[in-house]
Motif scaffolding. Structure first.
Motif, PDB file in Angstrom:
ATOM      1  N   ARG A 160       0.809  -1.228   0.000  1.00 17.64           N
ATOM      2  CA  ARG A 160       0.000   0.000   0.000  1.00 17.64           C
ATOM      3  C   ARG A 160       0.838   1.271   0.000  1.00 17.64           C
ATOM      4  O   ARG A 160       0.320   2.355  -0.236  1.00 17.64           O
ATOM      5  N   HIS A 161       2.149   1.157   0.249  1.00 20.42           N
ATOM      6  CA  HIS A 161       3.001   2.338   0.287  1.00 20.42           C
ATOM      7  C   HIS A 161       3.135   2.903  -1.126  1.00 20.42           C
ATOM      8  O   HIS A 161       3.512   2.196  -2.062  1.00 20.42           O
ATOM      9  N   PRO A 162       2.851   4.202  -1.301  1.00 20.98           N
ATOM     10  CA  PRO A 162       2.860   4.786  -2.650  1.00 20.98           C
ATOM     11  C   PRO A 162       4.245   4.880  -3.291  1.00 20.98           C
ATOM     12  O   PRO A 162       4.347   5.006  -4.504  1.00 20.98           O
ATOM     13  N   ARG A 163       5.326   4.791  -2.496  1.00 18.65           N
ATOM     14  CA  ARG A 163       6.672   4.926  -3.058  1.00 18.65           C
ATOM     15  C   ARG A 163       7.460   3.625  -3.027  1.00 18.65           C
ATOM     16  O   ARG A 163       8.684   3.627  -3.192  1.00 18.65           O
ATOM     17  N   ILE A 164       6.746   2.509  -2.834  1.00 19.57           N
ATOM     18  CA  ILE A 164       7.391   1.190  -2.873  1.00 19.57           C
ATOM     19  C   ILE A 164       6.723   0.378  -3.973  1.00 19.57           C
ATOM     20  O   ILE A 164       5.500   0.296  -4.036  1.00 19.57           O
TER      21      ILE A 164
END
Length: 136
Positions: A86-90
């Motif tokens: 859910r992390h936008p930068r992973i």
């Protein structure tokens, strides 16, 4: 024509060496010192090498690198995976289990700041740093 310079051992250099061996790498290079690659739009020759070099350039430009994470297969595995997905930068690239089945090996791509945040999250989970950087 041949190419010149030695040095480095990264994926781009390996692709460039393959292209040079196949006679597809030009002797010239761009202003940034990157090799140029001859491709054939008709035959599709060397398109994979070109795609790989473009992808690597974009990763470098965004400051992202690949990391291999070993997540223990315990009651918190779902929470850890959820955090990564859910992390936008992973970007989760690949998952596999270890031979023993005790851990899930996850290959991700993230920038340096996100890596630091992930290491901090691991500490909050009470874990040591199990991140292995594949490329910087």
């Amino acid at each position: 024509g041949g190419g010149g310079g030695g040095g480095g051992g990264g994926p781009a250099e390996a692709r460039a060496a393959e292209a040079e061996a196949a006679g597809l790498l030009t002797a010239s290079s761009t202003a940034e010192g990157r090799p140029s690659v001859r491709v054939s739009a008709l035959a599709g020759t060397n398109l994979e090498a070109l795609r790989g070099m473009i992808a690597e350039h974009l990763h470098e430009a965004r400051g992202r690198s690949s990391h291999t994470l070993e997540l223990p297969c315990d009651g918190r595995l779902g929470e850890r995976l959820s955090y990564l997905h859910r992390h936008p930068r992973i970007s989760v690239l690949e998952t596999a289990t270890t031979g023993s089945g005790e851990a899930l090996v996850v290959t991700v791509e993230m920038d340096r700041d996100t890596h630091r945040a992930y290491v901090g999250q691991q500490r909050r989970w009470g874990e040591s740093d199990t991140v292995h950087t594949d490329s910087d």
